[in-house]
Write a protein that holds these residues in place. Structure first.
Motif, mmCIF file in Angstrom:
data_model
loop_
_atom_site.group_PDB
_atom_site.id
_atom_site.type_symbol
_atom_site.label_atom_id
_atom_site.label_comp_id
_atom_site.label_asym_id
_atom_site.label_seq_id
_atom_site.Cartn_x
_atom_site.Cartn_y
_atom_site.Cartn_z
ATOM 1 N N ASN A 146 0.551 -1.286 0.144
ATOM 2 C CA ASN A 146 -0.031 -0.018 -0.174
ATOM 3 C C ASN A 146 0.691 1.288 0.036
ATOM 4 O O ASN A 146 0.607 2.228 -0.705
ATOM 5 C CB ASN A 146 -1.069 -0.010 1.107
ATOM 6 N N THR A 147 2.007 1.215 0.744
ATOM 7 C CA THR A 147 2.815 2.590 0.660
ATOM 8 C C THR A 147 3.500 2.609 -0.595
ATOM 9 O O THR A 147 3.577 3.807 -1.002
ATOM 10 C CB THR A 147 4.019 2.013 1.961
ATOM 11 N N LEU A 148 4.034 1.523 -1.230
ATOM 12 C CA LEU A 148 4.559 1.446 -2.565
ATOM 13 C C LEU A 148 3.344 2.259 -3.346
ATOM 14 O O LEU A 148 3.710 3.039 -4.453
ATOM 15 C CB LEU A 148 5.053 0.310 -2.810
ATOM 16 N N HIS A 149 2.318 1.888 -3.287
ATOM 17 C CA HIS A 149 1.161 2.243 -4.393
ATOM 18 C C HIS A 149 0.875 3.969 -3.956
ATOM 19 O O HIS A 149 0.730 4.610 -5.023
ATOM 20 C CB HIS A 149 -0.079 1.634 -4.171
ATOM 21 N N ALA A 150 1.032 4.095 -2.646
ATOM 22 C CA ALA A 150 0.716 5.647 -2.366
ATOM 23 C C ALA A 150 1.778 6.597 -3.207
ATOM 24 O O ALA A 150 1.545 7.397 -3.510
ATOM 25 C CB ALA A 150 0.740 5.650 -0.765
#
Ligand code: NAP
Length: 299
Positions: free
Chosen positions: A281-285
């Motif tokens: 999720n952090t990478l996507h953000a």
């Protein structure tokens, strides 16, 4: 024959390796790396362990890990002001407040203060709304990881009966939405459900997210089903020595294993997937905030 063991630890490791490779690639291309800020209020021992593990894995994935530890008596407005600062910080792509927070604070107000585009825990009402509407947003990490494990065990979920025990915002409800999206027929159970055993016996996919040690008995399980045990319960383990404890799930594992087709162990099942999905999720953000294409990491 005992059920196949769904090895969440192994799957999560592969996912984290895929994420780390992508972080490395983006760093080389843009000289930027994702940043995750985790805030811990108070010193709940279990939360301390979760936060420490999140920090370790964030750094291992090549991301920037920022940890903020605030005393239990911190006024709510100070926590909200800290979140506000992090919302404005371009080096912080994801913000997570470790729950539970002390009772003098409003959990909902805290969640709603995080910008939806940095809400990597997927709890902001905007992200909840996206999920319910079948749109792209952040999905809570535990049900996201559990769904990956289910899809790895069953190639096509269409038409399967999925029963979820638990209706929390963190696990049960998003789990139901994710399985609905996969075209399962979904039943959500809770503490007021009548004849839970009968409902569970109809499940091709049974997800237990209750927090009651070994509550789900082997004779609640449909032969050939896939059982996902989200529960994490610490119980005394005198066999390990005086005063020792051990972790068990919500499912009576050893006996259930004889009936199910596939089952997650506790520990080593859903748990490791939670952190891996937080990194995803952090990478996507990071990608969305910087206008990069969202990577499709498959393991
Ligand atoms: P929660 O907010 O306490 O929700 C528990 C749910 O179980 C509630 O919906 C409750 O029903 C239901 N329930 C309680 N007793 C029941 C009973 N006798 N029969 C049927 N349903 C019953 O817990 P949670 O946050 O969803 O977490 C659930 C478990 O998952 C916990 O053990 C937690 O530690 C674990 N967990 C693990 C991870 C991980 O990474 N592995 C992450 C998150 C949570 P009502 O709504 O009617 O009260």
């Amino acid at each position: 024959m005992p059920a196949n063991l769904i090895d969440g630890k192994e799957y999560a490791t592969r996912l984290r390796v895929g994420i780390a490779k992508e972080v490395e690639r983006l760093k080389k291309l843009h000289d930027l790396k994702p940043g995750l800020a985790v805030l811990l209020v108070g010193n709940d021992p279990a939360s301390e362990i979760y936060v420490r593990n999140k920090g370790i894995h964030t750094k291992e994935a090549g991301m920037e890990s920022l940890e903020f530890r605030l005393p239990a008596e911190t006024p709510e407005k100070e926590l909200l002001a800290k979140i506000d600062d992090l919302n404005k910080d371009p080096n912080v792509n994801g913000i997570l407040v470790q729950l539970p927070i002390p009772s003098h604070m409003s959990q909902q107000r805290v969640i709603e203060t995080i910008l939806p585009e940095k809400d990597v825990d997927g709890l902001h009402p905007i992200n909840v709304g996206y999920l319910v509407s079948g749109l792209d947003g952040f999905v809570p990490c535990t049900p996201k990881g559990a769904t990956m494990l289910i899809k790895n065990s069953i190639k096509d979920l269409t038409g399967k009966n999925a029963v979820i025990i638990g209706r929390s915002n963190l696990v049960g409800k998003p789990m139901a939405q994710l399985l609905l999206k996969e075209h399962c027929t979904v039943t959500i159970c809770h503490s007021r459900t009548d004849n839970l055993q009968k409902v569970c016996l109809s499940a091709d996919i049974l997800v237990a997210a209750v927090g009651r040690p070994e509550m789900v008995k082997a004779d609640w399980i449909k032969p050939g089903s896939v059982v996902i045990d989200v529960g994490v319960n610490r119980i005394p383990a005198p066999e390990k020595g005086e005063g020792k404890n051990k972790l068990v799930g919500d499912v009576e594992f050893e006996k259930a294993r004889e009936i199910a087709d596939a089952i997650t162990p506790v520990p080593g099942g859903v748990g490791p997937m939670t952190i891996a999905c937080l990194l995803l999720n952090t990478l996507h953000a990071f990608c969305v905030q910087n206008g990069f294409e969202k990577p499709d990491i498959r393991v």
